[in-house]
Write an enzyme that holds these catalytic residues in place. Structure first.
Site, PDB file in Angstrom:
ATOM      1  N   ALA A   5      -7.452  -0.028   2.294  1.00 42.83           N
ATOM      2  CA  ALA A   5      -8.813  -0.271   3.228  1.00 42.83           C
ATOM      3  C   ALA A   5      -9.650   0.931   4.023  1.00 42.83           C
ATOM      4  O   ALA A   5     -10.650   1.197   3.661  1.00 42.83           O
ATOM      5  CB  ALA A   5      -8.736  -1.641   4.229  1.00 42.83           C
ATOM      6  N   GLU A  16      -4.432  10.068   9.333  1.00 42.05           N
ATOM      7  CA  GLU A  16      -3.615   9.662   8.423  1.00 42.05           C
ATOM      8  C   GLU A  16      -2.201  10.026   8.979  1.00 42.05           C
ATOM      9  O   GLU A  16      -2.024  11.168   9.038  1.00 42.05           O
ATOM     10  CB  GLU A  16      -3.993   9.760   7.234  1.00 42.05           C
ATOM     11  CG  GLU A  16      -2.627   9.774   6.053  1.00 42.05           C
ATOM     12  CD  GLU A  16      -2.001   8.354   6.076  1.00 42.05           C
ATOM     13  OE1 GLU A  16      -2.676   7.363   6.028  1.00 42.05           O
ATOM     14  OE2 GLU A  16      -0.827   8.113   5.985  1.00 42.05           O
ATOM     15  N   HIS A  67       3.986  -7.131  -0.397  1.00 44.61           N
ATOM     16  CA  HIS A  67       2.417  -7.364  -0.396  1.00 44.61           C
ATOM     17  C   HIS A  67       1.959  -8.151   0.891  1.00 44.61           C
ATOM     18  O   HIS A  67       1.109  -8.879   0.780  1.00 44.61           O
ATOM     19  CB  HIS A  67       2.139  -8.619  -1.647  1.00 44.61           C
ATOM     20  CG  HIS A  67       2.296  -8.022  -2.915  1.00 44.61           C
ATOM     21  ND1 HIS A  67       2.312  -8.876  -3.920  1.00 44.61           N
ATOM     22  CD2 HIS A  67       2.314  -6.672  -3.262  1.00 44.61           C
ATOM     23  CE1 HIS A  67       2.317  -7.993  -5.051  1.00 44.61           C
ATOM     24  NE2 HIS A  67       2.470  -6.887  -4.617  1.00 44.61           N
TER      25      HIS A  67
HETATM   26  C1  LIG Z   1       6.168   0.200  -3.090  1.00 45.10           C
HETATM   27  C2  LIG Z   1       4.855  -0.918  -3.131  1.00 45.10           C
HETATM   28  C3  LIG Z   1       4.563  -1.342  -4.221  1.00 45.10           C
HETATM   29  C4  LIG Z   1       3.315  -2.110  -4.465  1.00 45.10           C
HETATM   30  N1  LIG Z   1       2.997  -2.586  -5.522  1.00 45.10           N
HETATM   31  C5  LIG Z   1       1.798  -3.187  -5.507  1.00 45.10           C
HETATM   32  C6  LIG Z   1       0.985  -3.400  -6.835  1.00 45.10           C
HETATM   33  O1  LIG Z   1       1.562  -3.210  -7.784  1.00 45.10           O
HETATM   34  N2  LIG Z   1      -0.098  -4.369  -6.674  1.00 45.10           N
HETATM   35  C7  LIG Z   1      -0.330  -4.610  -5.479  1.00 45.10           C
HETATM   36  O2  LIG Z   1      -1.640  -5.205  -5.490  1.00 45.10           O
HETATM   37  N3  LIG Z   1      -0.196  -4.274  -4.313  1.00 45.10           N
HETATM   38  C8  LIG Z   1       1.139  -3.709  -4.458  1.00 45.10           C
HETATM   39  N4  LIG Z   1       1.749  -3.198  -3.311  1.00 45.10           N
HETATM   40  C9  LIG Z   1       0.857  -3.649  -2.102  1.00 45.10           C
HETATM   41  C10 LIG Z   1      -0.418  -2.904  -1.655  1.00 45.10           C
HETATM   42  O3  LIG Z   1      -0.308  -1.356  -2.030  1.00 45.10           O
HETATM   43  C11 LIG Z   1      -1.009  -3.020  -0.186  1.00 45.10           C
HETATM   44  O4  LIG Z   1      -1.032  -4.335   0.197  1.00 45.10           O
HETATM   45  C12 LIG Z   1      -2.222  -2.306   0.251  1.00 45.10           C
HETATM   46  O5  LIG Z   1      -1.881  -1.048  -0.169  1.00 45.10           O
HETATM   47  C13 LIG Z   1      -2.500  -2.594   1.695  1.00 45.10           C
HETATM   48  O6  LIG Z   1      -3.496  -1.787   2.209  1.00 45.10           O
HETATM   49  P1  LIG Z   1      -3.744  -1.345   3.737  1.00 45.10           P
HETATM   50  O7  LIG Z   1      -4.914  -0.627   3.722  1.00 45.10           O
HETATM   51  O8  LIG Z   1      -3.362  -2.543   4.495  1.00 45.10           O
HETATM   52  O9  LIG Z   1      -2.514  -0.390   4.118  1.00 45.10           O
HETATM   53  P2  LIG Z   1      -1.607   0.980   3.331  1.00 45.10           P
HETATM   54  O10 LIG Z   1      -2.162   1.079   1.836  1.00 45.10           O
HETATM   55  O11 LIG Z   1      -0.207   0.679   3.445  1.00 45.10           O
HETATM   56  O12 LIG Z   1      -1.958   2.086   4.345  1.00 45.10           O
HETATM   57  C14 LIG Z   1      -1.699   2.236   5.630  1.00 45.10           C
HETATM   58  C15 LIG Z   1      -1.898   3.730   5.806  1.00 45.10           C
HETATM   59  O13 LIG Z   1      -1.765   3.768   7.404  1.00 45.10           O
HETATM   60  C16 LIG Z   1      -1.171   5.055   7.788  1.00 45.10           C
HETATM   61  N5  LIG Z   1      -0.750   4.688   9.108  1.00 45.10           N
HETATM   62  C17 LIG Z   1       0.094   3.655   9.462  1.00 45.10           C
HETATM   63  N6  LIG Z   1       0.181   3.563  10.837  1.00 45.10           N
HETATM   64  C18 LIG Z   1      -0.521   4.639  11.377  1.00 45.10           C
HETATM   65  C19 LIG Z   1      -0.840   5.526  12.383  1.00 45.10           C
HETATM   66  N7  LIG Z   1      -0.206   4.772  13.833  1.00 45.10           N
HETATM   67  N8  LIG Z   1      -1.478   6.482  12.613  1.00 45.10           N
HETATM   68  C20 LIG Z   1      -2.046   7.048  11.596  1.00 45.10           C
HETATM   69  N9  LIG Z   1      -2.050   6.434  10.396  1.00 45.10           N
HETATM   70  C21 LIG Z   1      -1.209   5.222  10.140  1.00 45.10           C
HETATM   71  C22 LIG Z   1       0.059   4.878   6.845  1.00 45.10           C
HETATM   72  O14 LIG Z   1       0.640   6.019   6.913  1.00 45.10           O
HETATM   73  C23 LIG Z   1      -0.722   4.555   5.665  1.00 45.10           C
HETATM   74  O15 LIG Z   1      -0.961   5.672   4.633  1.00 45.10           O
HETATM   75  C24 LIG Z   1       2.780  -2.218  -2.986  1.00 45.10           C
HETATM   76  C25 LIG Z   1       3.162  -1.655  -1.970  1.00 45.10           C
HETATM   77  C26 LIG Z   1       3.827  -0.755  -1.927  1.00 45.10           C
HETATM   78  C27 LIG Z   1       4.741  -0.231  -0.628  1.00 45.10           C
END
Ligand SMILES: Cc1cc2nc3c(=O)[nH]c(=O)nc-3n(C[C@H](O)[C@H](O)[C@H](O)COP(=O)(O)OP(=O)(O)OC[C@H]3O[C@@H](n4cnc5c(N)ncnc54)[C@H](O)[C@@H]3O)c2cc1C
Length: 531
Positions: free
Chosen positions: A13, A33, A469
């Site tokens: 996101a 990040e 997930h």
């Molecule tokens: C190993 C793995 C395999 C997966 N496989 C799939 C798949 O095949 N298909 C699918 O649909 N989904 C998959 N997922 C899930 C999917 O990637 C996540 O649901 C999605 O990326 C979540 O998005 P997000 O923006 O919420 O968080 P994220 O993409 O996790 O990003 C959060 C970011 O915030 C940063 N952050 C956190 N805390 C702080 C802080 N205090 N200060 C600064 N930065 C911070 C982190 O470093 C990270 O870069 C997988 C996830 C993992 C870990």
């Protein structure tokens, strides 16, 4: 340093939001990040995640509290690099369909139904199948279908059609109901599409977009009832960043509630136990965490076929590497989970409630060991699409280094158990159906001692795992107690939104990346509209 918007976290996101807000050159955006910039080429080869997921360089590895069923602690992995989890994940791109999204809207979240979300997907996607009423063709997010010409892959799909009557087609995201087909994937021209490669790197030169990697937000700063900035740690130093308009927390399902609680936003009793003063009482922060629990199984093949045969010796790996370097082709250029199916756990259900992933590859010691077997095989994992059991994630103390308290709850709700019990039966029936039966020799695991529904539940607890997930730890909803309103604004304070997988109260798809990318896209529209 003052910005208009500060986005914390560059994952599915956060990268989309920072990119889209900074399209207006008058808007100053800072993206913070915690991980590094992600220059390792392995982050960009689809099969590279076999290496990047090992160790902690690009990931957080959290230990849960002992889980109820086994008393064991488990490890939850999340991405920690530009692009967040999209830079290290399995690349499966499943969007959910009208029924799932309309259910989310009907829960009291106006603006989150299919008629809003489908246009967001269509604008965002650069699908190699081209634009249609279902998908986008020239957006920034490269998506392709993990299609191969391998006989084994085709046999898996044909068996699903022949034995279960599942539909098939070129794009399972453009279909509804029970179905099987090659997986849609965030892969384009042989390279992983992460949120960073799609939404940040092309705009690295924008003067109004600052990206601070290696910078971890410690807590939010307040000016009266408004969130006005962020205190962050960079290279061992504390730095303050001010936000004239808004702070958007996009730190993922685990880190988002931790950051909110460290900032004094949460359940007063949780904050009290952690020794944190209450700024905003928000009782549901860190609760309602929904994670799927997969049932693993593996079948041994009687002949050489599939990915194991392409990768299970050093010379074969070298050849696969050479093919990738020379022609961006071969197994390194594809995501490995290349067949996906959706099916109903009971015929009377209106729509599929189980997602199954089939990988034409055998592992030595089970799904999570990432060690290729010497023999050929098919690895399967199946799990409820929309689990009802919910766990929690809270801080254990005010300090950034205090370990999180992750209570992973699965198979507690009867709906989840009912969806899980028949999973192995469906898969075994598939393996016994022509033309797949001609390949299959024996069941590697779990084997004949796991037969009844209750044995399957015990197997899911013992050998299964969460599948990365999790959603819901700071979710939108209509009640005054729900953390967010439908515009993702955190109730009880000005100037703060949460936009990440944490914001979804339910799983709207078998996989969480595509919905969270769309959430970022829609969040950027909401923020711009509220200016
Ligand atoms: C190993 C793995 C395999 C997966 N496989 C799939 C798949 O095949 N298909 C699918 O649909 N989904 C998959 N997922 C899930 C999917 O990637 C996540 O649901 C999605 O990326 C979540 O998005 P997000 O923006 O919420 O968080 P994220 O993409 O996790 O990003 C959060 C970011 O915030 C940063 N952050 C956190 N805390 C702080 C802080 N205090 N200060 C600064 N930065 C911070 C982190 O470093 C990270 O870069 C997988 C996830 C993992 C870990």
């Amino acid at each position: 340093m003052e910005f208009d918007y500060i986005v914390i976290g560059s994952g599915a996101a956060g990268a989309v939001i920072a990119s889209r807000l900074s399209e207006d050159p008058r808007t100053r955006v800072l993206l913070i990040e915690g991980g590094g910039p992600g220059r390792n080429p392995l982050l960009h080869y689809p099969m590279g995640f076999y290496f990047t997921l090992k160790g902690g360089r690009y990931t957080y590895r959290y230990r849960t509290l002992p889980v109820a069923q086994t008393g064991e602690r488990e490890v939850w992995t999340r991405g920690r690099v530009l692009g967040g989890s999209t830079a290290v994940n399995g690349m499966m791109y499943m969007r959910g369909g009208r029924a799932e999204w309309d259910e989310l809207e009907a829960l009291g979240n106006p603006g989150w139904g299919w008629d809003t979300v489908l246009p967001a997907f269509r604008e965002m996607e650069g699908h190699t199948l081209g634009a249609s009423e279902w998908r986008g063709g020239d957006g920034p997010l490269g998506v392709s279908i993990a299609r191969t010409e391998a006989g084994l892959d085709r046999a898996i799909i044909d068996a699903g059609v022949a034995r279960h009557g599942w539909a098939t087609g070129e794009d399972v995201n453009a279909m509804e109901g029970e179905r099987i087909g090659f997986s849609p994937a965030t892969v384009a021209r042989g390279r992983r599409t992460s949120s960073a490669s799609a939404f940040l790197r092309p705009h690295a030169g924008r003067p109004n977009l600052a990206i601070a990697t290696g910078t971890r937000a410690e807590r939010l700063l307040f000016d009266g009832d408004r969130v006005a900035g962020v205190l962050a740690l960079r290279g061992g130093n504390r730095e303050q960043f001010d936000a004239a308009r808004e702070v958007v927390v996009a730190a993922g399902t685990v880190e988002t509630p931790l950051l909110l609680e460290r900032s004094g936003i949460g359940d007063p009793s949780v904050l009290g136990e952690a020794g944190i003063a209450v700024r905003v009482a928000s009782p549901k922060v860190g609760t309602g965490v929904k994670e799927q629990r997969m049932v693993p199984s593996q079948f041994r093949l009687g002949r050489r076929a599939g990915l194991t045969e392409e990768l299970n010796t050093l010379p074969r790996q070298a050849w696969a590497g050479a093919r990738y370097i020379l022609a961006r082709s071969g197994p390194v250029s594809r995501m490995p989970y290349n067949v996906v199916c959706h099916f109903k756990s009971a015929p009377e259900l209106e729509r599929p409630d189980v997602q199954g992933i089939l990988t034409p590859m055998a592992m030595e010691l089970g799904f999570h060991d990432y060690r290729l077997a010497k023999h050929s095989g098919i690895l399967f994992s199946g799990y409820p699409i929309n689990p009802r059991s919910s766990g929690s994630i809270h801080v254990s103390g005010a300090d950034l280094t205090a370990p999180p308290l992750i209570e992973s709850s699965f198979l507690a709700a009867e709906e989840d158990r009912a969806a899980t019990r028949p999973i192995l039966d469906r898969f075994r029936e598939l393996m016994a159906a022509g033309p797949l039966a001609e390949y299959v020799e024996a069941e590697d695991f779990p084997g004949p001692e796991v037969r009844t529904g209750d044995e399957v539940l015990a197997w899911a607890a013992e050998a299964g795992a969460g599948i990365y997930h999790a959603v819901g730890s700071a979710a939108m909803g209509p009640d005054p107690d729900d953390v967010l309103d439908e515009r993702l604004r955190l109730r009880g304070v000005e100037g703060l939104r949460v936009a990440s997988a944490a914001s979804y109260p339910i799983q709207v798809s078998g996989s969480s990346m595509a919905p969270t990318l769309a959430l970022g896209w829609i969040a950027a529209d909401l923020i711009a509209a509220d200016r």
